[in-house]
Design a protein around this motif. Structure first.
Motif, PDB file in Angstrom:
ATOM      1  N   SER A 138       0.836  -1.203   0.000  1.00 38.71           N
ATOM      2  CA  SER A 138       0.000   0.000   0.000  1.00 38.71           C
ATOM      3  C   SER A 138       0.872   1.255   0.000  1.00 38.71           C
ATOM      4  CB  SER A 138      -0.972   0.004   1.179  1.00 38.71           C
ATOM      5  OG  SER A 138      -0.284  -0.055   2.402  1.00 38.71           O
ATOM      6  N   ARG A 163      -7.488  -1.181  -1.796  1.00 38.74           N
ATOM      7  CA  ARG A 163      -8.843  -1.051  -1.233  1.00 38.74           C
ATOM      8  C   ARG A 163      -9.531  -2.415  -1.115  1.00 38.74           C
ATOM      9  NH1 ARG A 163      -8.657   3.347  -4.829  1.00 38.74           N
ATOM     10  NH2 ARG A 163      -8.462   5.300  -3.704  1.00 38.74           N
ATOM     11  N   LEU A 187      -8.476  -4.229   2.104  1.00 36.07           N
ATOM     12  CA  LEU A 187      -8.750  -3.600   3.402  1.00 36.07           C
ATOM     13  C   LEU A 187      -9.461  -4.527   4.387  1.00 36.07           C
ATOM     14  CD1 LEU A 187      -9.726   0.098   2.604  1.00 36.07           C
ATOM     15  CD2 LEU A 187      -7.755  -0.702   3.907  1.00 36.07           C
ATOM     16  N   ARG A 238      -5.524  -1.710   8.983  1.00 33.52           N
ATOM     17  CA  ARG A 238      -6.650  -1.134   8.242  1.00 33.52           C
ATOM     18  C   ARG A 238      -6.761   0.367   8.500  1.00 33.52           C
ATOM     19  NH1 ARG A 238      -9.944  -4.805   8.949  1.00 33.52           N
ATOM     20  NH2 ARG A 238     -10.752  -4.186  10.970  1.00 33.52           N
ATOM     21  N   ARG A 239      -6.642   0.774   9.767  1.00 29.50           N
ATOM     22  CA  ARG A 239      -6.718   2.211  10.091  1.00 29.50           C
ATOM     23  C   ARG A 239      -5.582   2.978   9.423  1.00 29.50           C
ATOM     24  NH1 ARG A 239      -7.986   0.348  15.230  1.00 29.50           N
ATOM     25  NH2 ARG A 239      -5.865   0.750  15.932  1.00 29.50           N
ATOM     26  N   THR A 249      -3.909   2.146   6.713  1.00 32.46           N
ATOM     27  CA  THR A 249      -4.106   2.139   5.262  1.00 32.46           C
ATOM     28  C   THR A 249      -5.241   3.077   4.865  1.00 32.46           C
ATOM     29  OG1 THR A 249      -3.256  -0.122   5.168  1.00 32.46           O
ATOM     30  CG2 THR A 249      -4.481   0.664   3.251  1.00 32.46           C
ATOM     31  N   GLU A 250      -6.312   3.071   5.637  1.00 31.75           N
ATOM     32  CA  GLU A 250      -7.412   3.999   5.349  1.00 31.75           C
ATOM     33  C   GLU A 250      -6.945   5.445   5.482  1.00 31.75           C
ATOM     34  OE1 GLU A 250     -11.246   1.279   6.666  1.00 31.75           O
ATOM     35  OE2 GLU A 250     -10.273   2.537   8.164  1.00 31.75           O
ATOM     36  N   LEU A 298      -4.987   6.258   2.341  1.00 35.33           N
ATOM     37  CA  LEU A 298      -5.887   6.463   1.199  1.00 35.33           C
ATOM     38  C   LEU A 298      -6.613   7.807   1.313  1.00 35.33           C
ATOM     39  CD1 LEU A 298      -7.317   2.853   0.864  1.00 35.33           C
ATOM     40  CD2 LEU A 298      -5.675   3.966  -0.665  1.00 35.33           C
ATOM     41  N   ALA A 299      -7.013   8.175   2.523  1.00 33.06           N
ATOM     42  CA  ALA A 299      -7.680   9.471   2.731  1.00 33.06           C
ATOM     43  C   ALA A 299      -6.728  10.623   2.421  1.00 33.06           C
ATOM     44  CB  ALA A 299      -8.194   9.572   4.164  1.00 33.06           C
ATOM     45  N   GLU A 304      -6.537  10.999  -1.252  1.00 34.80           N
ATOM     46  CA  GLU A 304      -7.788  11.588  -1.756  1.00 34.80           C
ATOM     47  C   GLU A 304      -7.786  13.097  -1.562  1.00 34.80           C
ATOM     48  OE1 GLU A 304     -10.964  11.312  -3.947  1.00 34.80           O
ATOM     49  OE2 GLU A 304      -9.799   9.544  -3.401  1.00 34.80           O
TER      50      GLU A 304
END
Length: 58
Positions: A3, A32, A35, A43-44, A46-47, A50-51, A54
């Motif tokens: 990731s 994604r 996830l 997961r937190r 990686t999220e 990704l955020a 974005e």
């Protein structure tokens, strides 16, 4: 690790090589998809990554 590499590739493509952007987007799509299989901590993180990406798009 994947990731992080996908994120770095996306950032580079977004800024320097738009021709590589579709491949970078595909890598992020794979991230994604995975996830749900990550533990809560991964997961937190990686999220969050990704955020961050974005937000850079805007």
């Amino acid at each position: 690790m994947y990731s992080y590499t996908a994120a770095e590739y996306w950032q580079w493509a977004y800024k320097v090589s738009p021709a590589d952007l579709p491949a970078a987007e595909a890598m992020l799509a794979e991230v994604r998809e995975y996830l749900p299989s990550l533990d809560d901590h991964e997961r937190r993180n990686t999220e969050g990554l990704l955020a961050f990406l974005e937000r850079q798009r805007r």
